[in-house]
Write a protein that holds these residues in place. Structure first.
Motif: not given
Lengths: 112, 113
Positions: A94-98
């Protein structure tokens, strides 16, 4: 939790031909998709990825296609080689580093 | 090429015992993760860790689990009282800020008897 699905548990392709691995997702909040390759007794190895703002990304023999309206992506390997035999996982984020949400994997067998 | 390393490669333990799985992430990475894969199932997220605290955890990651970065290089997963259903491959992963690509270690096979 079936947010990422790979409906084909296995695929057999002849050496030199094209391998097409498919993946479907349900969560429209995913904005990035990745393919990982996994050999037995090893960890997943990052292969190729695509952002939701693109519909294609190519890296050598590997191309990933994304169809956002259908919530579908595919990995094309051409030409297929025996060393490509492995389990391929589709993953989404869903998002960077998630966290990554993985599919169940497709076992690819490339035959001579 | 830098790699994520994990020890041990295989751990056998009795039900109710505590286990600690160890990981050394890639040196310039700042985000760390644990995933697990029960035999025949998909890879499942357990927990993510950034700036010395948990940033996200799954429903699986209950009070029996804890993570720690005891020094500048190691990242550990502790299971306080193992159950049979904890038997799985446990993978550590790491990444840099603003990146989506996570890099995985080879895994630790945990067998609970």
């Amino acid at each position: 939790d079936q947010q990422v699905k790979q409906n084909s548990p296995s695929l057999s392709v002849q050496e030199g031909r094209i391998s097409i691995l498919n993946c479907d997702y349900t969560n429209s909040m995913f904005d990035y998709f990745l393919w990982y390759k996994k050999y037995p007794a090893e960890g997943p190895t990052f292969l190729i990825s695509i952002s939701s703002i693109k519909d294609k990304n190519e890296d050598g023999r590997f191309t990933v296609f994304l169809n956002k309206s259908a919530k579908h992506l595919s990995l094309h390997i051409v030409p297929s080689q025996p060393g490509d035999s492995a389990v391929y996982f589709c993953a989404a984020s869903r998002s960077a580093a998630s966290k990554l949400t993985f599919g169940t994997g497709t076992r690819l067998q490339v035959t001579l | 090429e830098p790699e994520v390393t994990q020890t041990p490669s295989h751990q056998v333990t009795q039900m109710g015992q505590e286990v600690i799985l160890r990981c050394v992430p890639i040196s310039n990475h700042l985000y760390f993760y644990w995933y697990r894969q029960i035999l025949g199932q998909k890879v499942e997220f357990l927990v993510s860790f950034y700036n010395n605290e948990i940033s996200e955890k799954s429903e699986i990651f209950d009070d029996q689990f804890s993570v720690e970065r005891p020094d500048g290089s190691n990242f550990t997963l502790k299971i306080r009282s193992t159950k049979l259903e904890d038997s799985a491959m446990y993978f550590c992963a790491s990444t840099i800020p603003l990146s989506y690509e996570q890099y995985f270690g080879p895994g630790t096979r945990l067998t609970v008897t």
